[in-house]
Design a protein around this motif. Structure first.
Motif, mmCIF file in Angstrom:
data_model
loop_
_atom_site.group_PDB
_atom_site.id
_atom_site.type_symbol
_atom_site.label_atom_id
_atom_site.label_comp_id
_atom_site.label_asym_id
_atom_site.label_seq_id
_atom_site.Cartn_x
_atom_site.Cartn_y
_atom_site.Cartn_z
ATOM 1 N N GLY A 81 40.217 40.618 36.670
ATOM 2 C CA GLY A 81 39.128 41.447 37.170
ATOM 3 C C GLY A 81 37.888 41.464 36.297
ATOM 4 N N GLN A 82 37.976 40.972 35.081
ATOM 5 C CA GLN A 82 36.807 40.955 34.202
ATOM 6 C C GLN A 82 35.840 39.870 34.623
ATOM 7 N N VAL A 83 34.561 40.152 34.462
ATOM 8 C CA VAL A 83 33.527 39.148 34.673
ATOM 9 C C VAL A 83 33.160 38.634 33.288
ATOM 10 N N VAL A 84 33.374 37.345 33.075
ATOM 11 C CA VAL A 84 33.119 36.749 31.758
ATOM 12 C C VAL A 84 32.194 35.544 31.896
ATOM 13 N N LYS A 85 31.538 35.238 30.816
ATOM 14 C CA LYS A 85 30.646 34.085 30.778
ATOM 15 C C LYS A 85 31.382 32.938 30.089
ATOM 16 N N VAL A 86 31.456 31.790 30.760
ATOM 17 C CA VAL A 86 32.112 30.610 30.206
ATOM 18 C C VAL A 86 31.190 29.411 30.389
ATOM 19 N N ARG A 87 31.531 28.339 29.706
ATOM 20 C CA ARG A 87 30.762 27.106 29.875
ATOM 21 C C ARG A 87 31.027 26.542 31.273
ATOM 22 N N ALA A 121 34.711 26.139 33.578
ATOM 23 C CA ALA A 121 34.905 26.789 34.875
ATOM 24 C C ALA A 121 35.180 25.754 35.959
ATOM 25 N N ARG A 122 34.339 24.721 36.043
ATOM 26 C CA ARG A 122 34.476 23.716 37.110
ATOM 27 C C ARG A 122 35.752 22.891 36.988
ATOM 28 N N ASN A 123 36.134 22.545 35.763
ATOM 29 C CA ASN A 123 37.242 21.614 35.568
ATOM 30 C C ASN A 123 38.598 22.268 35.386
ATOM 31 N N PHE A 124 38.629 23.543 34.983
ATOM 32 C CA PHE A 124 39.920 24.183 34.734
ATOM 33 C C PHE A 124 40.102 25.475 35.522
ATOM 34 N N LEU A 125 39.256 26.465 35.290
ATOM 35 C CA LEU A 125 39.486 27.791 35.863
ATOM 36 C C LEU A 125 39.399 27.819 37.391
ATOM 37 N N LEU A 126 38.389 27.194 37.966
ATOM 38 C CA LEU A 126 38.233 27.224 39.422
ATOM 39 C C LEU A 126 39.298 26.376 40.132
ATOM 40 N N PRO A 127 39.570 25.128 39.710
ATOM 41 C CA PRO A 127 40.616 24.355 40.402
ATOM 42 C C PRO A 127 42.018 24.957 40.272
ATOM 43 N N GLN A 128 42.300 25.623 39.153
ATOM 44 C CA GLN A 128 43.611 26.231 38.942
ATOM 45 C C GLN A 128 43.729 27.592 39.633
ATOM 46 N N LYS A 129 42.693 28.015 40.295
ATOM 47 C CA LYS A 129 42.638 29.314 40.993
ATOM 48 C C LYS A 129 42.861 30.479 40.027
ATOM 49 N N LYS A 130 42.343 30.344 38.832
ATOM 50 C CA LYS A 130 42.422 31.409 37.843
ATOM 51 C C LYS A 130 41.165 32.266 37.858
ATOM 52 N N ALA A 131 40.123 31.805 38.574
ATOM 53 C CA ALA A 131 38.856 32.522 38.590
ATOM 54 C C ALA A 131 38.056 32.194 39.836
ATOM 55 N N LEU A 132 37.057 33.034 40.095
ATOM 56 C CA LEU A 132 36.071 32.820 41.159
ATOM 57 C C LEU A 132 34.689 32.902 40.528
ATOM 58 N N ARG A 133 33.712 32.245 41.138
ATOM 59 C CA ARG A 133 32.330 32.389 40.674
ATOM 60 C C ARG A 133 31.913 33.837 40.888
ATOM 61 N N ALA A 134 31.135 34.369 39.974
ATOM 62 C CA ALA A 134 30.730 35.769 40.045
ATOM 63 C C ALA A 134 29.491 35.915 40.935
ATOM 64 N N THR A 135 29.687 35.843 42.256
ATOM 65 C CA THR A 135 28.616 36.095 43.212
ATOM 66 C C THR A 135 28.877 37.447 43.853
ATOM 67 N N LYS A 136 27.865 37.989 44.552
ATOM 68 C CA LYS A 136 28.039 39.289 45.202
ATOM 69 C C LYS A 136 29.164 39.229 46.237
ATOM 70 N N ALA A 137 29.234 38.134 46.975
ATOM 71 C CA ALA A 137 30.276 37.992 48.009
ATOM 72 C C ALA A 137 31.660 37.921 47.360
ATOM 73 N N ASN A 138 31.784 37.170 46.277
ATOM 74 C CA ASN A 138 33.084 37.057 45.605
ATOM 75 C C ASN A 138 33.478 38.359 44.923
ATOM 76 N N LEU A 139 32.508 39.108 44.385
ATOM 77 C CA LEU A 139 32.812 40.417 43.790
ATOM 78 C C LEU A 139 33.351 41.360 44.865
ATOM 79 N N ALA A 140 32.725 41.363 46.033
ATOM 80 C CA ALA A 140 33.189 42.216 47.133
ATOM 81 C C ALA A 140 34.577 41.770 47.592
ATOM 82 N N PHE A 141 34.783 40.454 47.700
ATOM 83 C CA PHE A 141 36.087 39.930 48.097
ATOM 84 C C PHE A 141 37.155 40.338 47.085
#
Length: 190
Positions: A16-22, A26-46
């Motif tokens: 649930g934390q919003v963190v800043k990463v390189r 994000a593109r190569n590890f966190l997002l493909p592994q489904k460990k994170a979402l981009r911090a957009t307004k739509a994703n925060l609401a989701f």
């Protein structure tokens, strides 16, 4: 790049934390592994709508991992490799080898769950951390030896067996055999 963590990530943050990463991380590890979402307004609401469900799933997976960790506690695996007289391996033992050894003992472990910083390049006993869940890990004792007999000796002594130790053990065995043969001769003569 700002992201929302969907699970606890070691050395980064909690769910649930919003963190800043390189961006590459994000593109190569966190997002493909489904460990994170981009911090957009739509994703925060989701995330806010799915938060309770995600926490319940995480709690269930954690409980299962703790159960497995309880069964794995104290697990020791033996890996046999060829090595020089000095104890240096001809090659190395890496996370895949350890995962296969743990799996052979009845636990399902992937190589990416084995937290080993550098490959093991010598004989001996090593503690290796196996991560079953982002919040649950267990230590496994890895016994790297030339043979199963040597692995048993290492486990008893608590360290690497050198060529000198093997020679001394052989001499002790020969002396014991000679003493036993001498006792048999004495009883035969009597």
């Amino acid at each position: 790049m700002d992201i929302i963590l969907l699970e606890r990530v070691e050395k980064l943050g909690q769910m649930g934390q919003v963190v800043k990463v390189r961006p590459g991380y994000a593109r190569n590890f966190l997002l493909p592994q489904k460990k994170a979402l981009r911090a957009t307004k739509a994703n925060l609401a989701f995330f806010e709508t799915q938060k309770a469900q995600l926490e319940a799933q995480n709690l269930e997976r954690r409980k299962d991992a703790e159960e497995v960790a309880g069964k794995m506690k104290g697990l020791a695996v033996v890996i046999t490799r060829q090595a020089a007289e000095s104890g240096m391996l001809y090659g190395s033992v890496n996370g895949r080898d350890i995962a296969e050894a743990v799996t052979a003992n009845g636990f399902t472990v992937e190589r990416n769950q084995v937290a080993i910083s550098d490959p093991i390049k010598s004989l001996g006993l090593f503690d290796v951390r196996v991560i079953l869940h982002p919040e649950v890990s267990v230590n496994v004792k890895v016994n790297v030896a030339r043979s199963l007999e040597e692995a048993e000796m290492q486990a008893q002594r608590g360290g690497m067996i050198t060529a000198a130790d093997l020679l001394a053990d052989e001499e002790e065995a020969e002396a014991a055999a000679a003493a036993a043969a001498g006792e048999e001769e004495d009883t035969d003569n009597a």
